[in-house]
Design an enzyme around this catalytic site. Structure first.
Site, short mmCIF file in Angstrom:
data_model
loop_
_atom_site.label_atom_id
_atom_site.label_comp_id
_atom_site.label_asym_id
_atom_site.label_seq_id
_atom_site.Cartn_x
_atom_site.Cartn_y
_atom_site.Cartn_z
N HIS A 168 0.82 -1.21 0.00
CA HIS A 168 0.00 0.00 0.00
C HIS A 168 0.85 1.27 0.00
CE1 HIS A 168 -4.15 1.39 0.23
NE2 HIS A 168 -3.75 2.36 1.02
N ASP A 215 -7.33 3.96 9.52
CA ASP A 215 -8.68 3.94 8.95
C ASP A 215 -8.89 2.73 8.04
OD1 ASP A 215 -9.46 6.27 10.22
OD2 ASP A 215 -8.72 7.54 8.61
N GLU A 234 -11.81 12.74 13.56
CA GLU A 234 -11.14 13.09 12.32
C GLU A 234 -11.96 14.15 11.60
OE1 GLU A 234 -9.92 10.03 9.65
OE2 GLU A 234 -8.69 8.98 11.15
#
Length: 447
Positions: free
Chosen positions: A68, A125, A235
């Site tokens: 990622h 997240d 957030e």
């Protein structure tokens, strides 16, 4: 490079075109570095064999988890790529600790701990990242104002140093290696196992989406709720609307029935306009990105370039810096599926020595998560230039990078990033991984 030159290992050695092609790409889809071969280790011993072999021959080695990375951080040109997801899945909960293989996804960690009524304190997240993949950069999310980064919950590590030595380290044993590996960008060793602290897991999550038309009010309320800690998760998002911007504060309270959140007390004094709320199981909230990922994969944009940028800004500079950035940001600069995040963390919760943020009570994580073009390299190059420009402006104001970016960094950039911690990291690299052979995609060269 051929597989025959490697010593025998229990894992797999892959040299096929399909395997090398996959290993030469990542989530960012901007850098493509083709390894000479891919090794899927079956144990820490396999990793040690490979690293000793590579060190003796001056071969670069990269450790890759979920792939990622956004700018080739887990790639290696012509060298050896270690696919750490091949490590046997051993996830053991003992008391309030969990020991897991480095290639485990955080979703899989939760699947091991939640049946025991326990959870890691801090989570990103997106739960499909691997444990080692986030521990080498920090691992941050909406609970950081309470629990710090994921590295702050690590109790012990099994690490294979760049010289090929398998070692166990912790706060109390081999602390120099422990501190050099957590947040150390994989420069001193390869994590093969981690033991993490756990806390009691709630059953449910109540999430409020609070919308603001005033940017100063949005910032003020985020400061207030992070300072007093009334929410478990906080957030913020910056949403383009009709040529302007709207601001979303996501605030979550965890609970276990028969207890329930006191909405009036939680929302008291906050200066938002519209609001929405929803109530879900704790795991469903944490894994909320799964449906979005499936949709993006189905329509193809998941595989497009992702020139993402993550910056930490000083509290006294955040309003002007972000407002100025928003004034110069439209769809061409963000992309149709791009996203802007902005939220504060409490610096006193951040304990990892190599995790670098601006000084002060609060630091703000500002993330222009840009979506690039699959068929316009010049446009993608412009987005990278915007990242460089924004990073330099932030750096000149005392800001720092959260080191997961599509951003070319020089040795001098890294020296400035780590600041007073740089000499210790450079010394650790020289001691544990001489030759600058580990994870060259991070572009971190020490003297």
């Amino acid at each position: 490079m051929t597989a025959e030159i490697l010593p025998a290992i229990a894992g797999e050695i892959l040299t096929g075109e399909a395997d090398l092609s996959v290993a030469s790409r990542d989530w960012g889809n901007l850098v493509h570095a083709r390894p000479g071969l891919v090794v899927r280790p079956a144990s820490a011993t396999d990793v040690a064999v490979v690293l000793r072999f590579a060190a003796a021959r001056g071969l670069p080695v990269a450790a890759r988890g979920a792939g990622h990375s956004s700018y080739g951080q887990g790639q290696v040109e012509g060298g050896i790529l270690l696919d750490m997801t091949s490590l046997p899945p051993r996830r053991v909960v003992t008391g309030e600790l969990v020991s897991v293989d480095a290639g485990a996804r955080w979703r899989e960690v939760l699947e091991a701990t939640l049946p025991h009524g326990l959870t890691p304190p801090a989570l990103t997240d997106y739960l499909e990242l691997t444990v080692a993949g986030t521990l080498v950069v920090g691992g941050i999310g909406g609970a950081a104002h309470h629990h710090g980064t994921q590295t702050d919950s690590v109790v012990e590590l099994e690490v294979v140093t760049g010289a090929g030595e398998v070692r166990t380290c912790s706060h109390d044993s081999d602390k120099d290696l422990f501190d050099a590996v957590l947040g150390g960008l994989g420069q001193c060793g390869v994590i093969t196992r981690a033991t993490l602290r756990l806390i009691p897991a709630p059953a449910r999550a109540r999430r409020w989406k609070l919308y603001y038309d005033s940017f100063p009010a949005f910032l003020a309320d985020q400061r207030a709720v992070v300072r007093d800690g009334r929410f478990d998760y906080v957030e913020g998002q910056l949403i383009p609307v009709d040529g302007g911007w709207r601001y979303l504060l996501e605030a979550v309270a965890y609970y276990t029935p028969p207890a329930a959140p006191d909405e009036a007390a939680l929302l008291d004094s906050l200066d938002f306009g519209e609001s929405e709320d929803e109530d879900t199981k704790y795991f469903d909230f944490l894994n909320r990105m799964a449906d979005g990922e499936a949709a993006l994969r189905a329509e193809g944009s998941w595989f497009h370039p992702h020139p993402w940028l993550n910056l930490f800004l000083p509290d006294d500079k955040v309003e002007h810096f972000v407002a100025e950035t928003l004034a110069a940001t439209g769809e061409p600069e963000l992309g149709a599926t791009g996203l802007l995040l902005l939220y504060p963390v409490r610096n006193d919760r951040l304990k990892t020595p190599l995790f670098s943020v601006p000084p002060g009570e609060l630091s703000w994580l500002f993330c222009p998560l840009r979506a690039g073009s699959p068929d316009d390299p010049l446009h993608n190059a412009r987005l990278l230039e915007l990242n460089v420009d924004l990073y330099r402006k932030a750096r000149d104001l005392g800001g720092k990078a959260y080191p997961t970016n599509a951003l070319p960094m020089s040795t001098e950039d890294w020296r400035a990033h780590f600041g007073p911690a740089w000499p210790k990291l450079a010394e650790a690299k020289a001691r544990y991984a001489p030759g600058n052979l580990l994870n060259p995609g991070q572009r971190l060269r020490s003297p």
